[in-house]
Design a protein around this motif. Sequence first.
Motif, PDB file in Angstrom:
ATOM      1  N   LEU A   1       0.850  -1.211   0.000  1.00 35.00           N
ATOM      2  CA  LEU A   1       0.000   0.000   0.000  1.00 35.00           C
ATOM      3  C   LEU A   1       0.876   1.249   0.000  1.00 35.00           C
ATOM      4  O   LEU A   1       0.622   2.203  -0.728  1.00 35.00           O
ATOM      5  N   GLU A   2       1.964   1.168   0.768  1.00 30.59           N
ATOM      6  CA  GLU A   2       2.875   2.329   0.799  1.00 30.59           C
ATOM      7  C   GLU A   2       3.527   2.553  -0.560  1.00 30.59           C
ATOM      8  O   GLU A   2       3.805   3.663  -0.982  1.00 30.59           O
ATOM      9  N   ARG A   3       3.747   1.427  -1.279  1.00 30.84           N
ATOM     10  CA  ARG A   3       4.414   1.543  -2.594  1.00 30.84           C
ATOM     11  C   ARG A   3       3.420   1.859  -3.707  1.00 30.84           C
ATOM     12  O   ARG A   3       3.766   1.838  -4.879  1.00 30.84           O
ATOM     13  N   GLY A   4       2.167   2.097  -3.325  1.00 28.60           N
ATOM     14  CA  GLY A   4       1.244   2.576  -4.348  1.00 28.60           C
ATOM     15  C   GLY A   4       0.115   1.634  -4.699  1.00 28.60           C
ATOM     16  O   GLY A   4      -0.749   1.977  -5.508  1.00 28.60           O
ATOM     17  N   LEU A   5       0.093   0.405  -4.083  1.00 27.39           N
ATOM     18  CA  LEU A   5      -1.041  -0.483  -4.376  1.00 27.39           C
ATOM     19  C   LEU A   5      -2.336   0.202  -3.940  1.00 27.39           C
ATOM     20  O   LEU A   5      -2.425   0.705  -2.831  1.00 27.39           O
ATOM     21  N   LYS A   6      -3.279   0.211  -4.850  1.00 28.98           N
ATOM     22  CA  LYS A   6      -4.606   0.710  -4.508  1.00 28.98           C
ATOM     23  C   LYS A   6      -5.561  -0.480  -4.463  1.00 28.98           C
ATOM     24  O   LYS A   6      -5.426  -1.409  -5.270  1.00 28.98           O
ATOM     25  N   VAL A   7      -6.492  -0.489  -3.513  1.00 26.73           N
ATOM     26  CA  VAL A   7      -7.516  -1.536  -3.499  1.00 26.73           C
ATOM     27  C   VAL A   7      -8.873  -0.842  -3.483  1.00 26.73           C
ATOM     28  O   VAL A   7      -9.058   0.171  -2.824  1.00 26.73           O
ATOM     29  N   THR A   8      -9.797  -1.392  -4.248  1.00 28.68           N
ATOM     30  CA  THR A   8     -11.075  -0.718  -4.415  1.00 28.68           C
ATOM     31  C   THR A   8     -12.191  -1.694  -4.782  1.00 28.68           C
ATOM     32  O   THR A   8     -11.920  -2.807  -5.222  1.00 28.68           O
ATOM     33  N   SER A   9     -13.420  -1.235  -4.597  1.00 26.46           N
ATOM     34  CA  SER A   9     -14.597  -1.961  -5.086  1.00 26.46           C
ATOM     35  C   SER A   9     -15.317  -1.142  -6.151  1.00 26.46           C
ATOM     36  O   SER A   9     -16.386  -1.538  -6.616  1.00 26.46           O
ATOM     37  N   ASP A  10     -14.698  -0.010  -6.497  1.00 23.92           N
ATOM     38  CA  ASP A  10     -15.337   0.902  -7.444  1.00 23.92           C
ATOM     39  C   ASP A  10     -14.763   0.701  -8.852  1.00 23.92           C
ATOM     40  O   ASP A  10     -13.579   0.982  -9.089  1.00 23.92           O
ATOM     41  N   PRO A  11     -15.555   0.223  -9.788  1.00 26.00           N
ATOM     42  CA  PRO A  11     -15.057  -0.029 -11.151  1.00 26.00           C
ATOM     43  C   PRO A  11     -14.441   1.206 -11.801  1.00 26.00           C
ATOM     44  O   PRO A  11     -13.530   1.101 -12.612  1.00 26.00           O
ATOM     45  N   ALA A  12     -14.897   2.390 -11.371  1.00 27.04           N
ATOM     46  CA  ALA A  12     -14.330   3.620 -11.962  1.00 27.04           C
ATOM     47  C   ALA A  12     -12.828   3.708 -11.692  1.00 27.04           C
ATOM     48  O   ALA A  12     -12.082   4.322 -12.447  1.00 27.04           O
ATOM     49  N   ASP A  13     -12.381   3.036 -10.607  1.00 27.39           N
ATOM     50  CA  ASP A  13     -10.952   3.123 -10.254  1.00 27.39           C
ATOM     51  C   ASP A  13     -10.078   2.249 -11.157  1.00 27.39           C
ATOM     52  O   ASP A  13      -8.851   2.312 -11.076  1.00 27.39           O
TER      53      ASP A  13
END
Length: 431
Positions: free
Chosen positions: A70-82
């Motif tokens: 997460l610190e290195r930039g991993l994003k986690v989401t449930s939003d398809p727009a992301d």
Amino acid sequence: MSGPVDRFENEPWTAAVLGLGYVGLPFAVNAIQRGVQVVGFDVNTSKVESMLNGTSPIDDISNEELASALERGLKVTSDPADIKGLDAYFICVPSPLGRSREPDLSYIRSATALIVDVIGPGALVSLESTTYPGTTEEIIVASLTAGGFELDEEVFVAYSPERVDPGSAFAIHQIPKVVGGVSETSGAVAAAAYGRLVDEVHLVSDAKVAELSKLLENTYRSVNIALANEMAQLADELDVSIWETIDAAATKPFGFQPFYPGPGVGGHCIPLDPQYLAWKAREVGGSIRFIDLAEQVNTNMPKYVVERVARLLNDRGRALKGSTVLAVGLTYKPNIADDRESPSVEVVERLAQRGANVHVIEPMLTQASVEAHGVTAINQGATLGAVDLAIILTDHDDVDYEEIAHSVPVVFDTRGAYRKRALSFSNVVEI
Ligand code: SAJ
């Protein structure tokens, strides 16, 4: 303007990983470590929420590894727009079996539909979920084409079977990756992308080769485990140690890989993947009798193990009904907290159904998840004086096997746990 192969090979690119389970999350973390900017997508909003709070949903990725990603930039989401307009989409969703053990591709279908809505031109889509040959074309290519994307001009499509091995000593990037494109062009693009993620890519000529190779890998295991299980039953009739026999055969430095008997075959790969191949074989009028025979042998092992327990108690003047049986290990393999499809669960449920009073030592699971199977969870070190027989179903490292053998009249060892640990007790009986 560089072509897609060169772009994936040499330039920075972004990726979406759909499905953040035991396949997708390690894939995403590895990709981040290899310099790819990743957005992890999962439809399970509470799973995403807990990951954003630093809690990893799987054993193979620690909270610290998740935090670092997460610190290195991993994003986690449930939003398809992301995940709109990214360069690559890796589908790592479940491919379970339906109620009549037919392939359930619903997760793959919904992930594909979502990708069609967010994908932009020039993107790669790679399916990682285990499935039968033809799925990548029948679902991924068909959906993208129907969505107006031209294959090999606007999108590239491939299949690369996940090779995650829960609890494995291998890091993801160390495991060679089989990659097959739905076309030569897509294959080259996918090989370039995967070449950034793992140390070795094995490019095959077609997605179907890649799809079938995974099913062969796991059918091979299922069939050989079944052979070990059947040989164990015969060896018992012959009053010969199957464990000593396997160890002897394994001294051959070529042409033999040891597999071992047990109470059956669990997990989310070996019991299920061969059924994808059996289903496809039936659909095309082919036959693959080994799968059905292996399934019969392996799924019969819990019953066989219960009969051996009844026999051992009977030899000591005890009926199974009313006896106290201590079962060690409910998960499907040692040292991991996963009891999905675990044969040990079927064994303890059968013992309880036959009237035994079943106590379970399972250091990897919570008391509630153990007792959900209608048995009593006990801790290591509990008094074992009332136990008539102990059975080793999954041989976790964190168990005091000597204490058990010293405390009960007889131990039925279905995993070679005592032999592996060079522990010799006259009251330990092996499968
Ligand atoms: N088992 C036996 N005897 C054996 C080997 C396994 O009874 O000789 C049982 C295990 O106890 C378990 C089940 O079979 O209940 C499956 O065991 P597994 O060692 O095959 O472990 P899995 O289910 O985690 O399989 C995964 C698979 N990985 C993928 O599908 C990507 C498999 O291909 C790997 O080879 C396996 O890990 C591995 O080698 O650990």
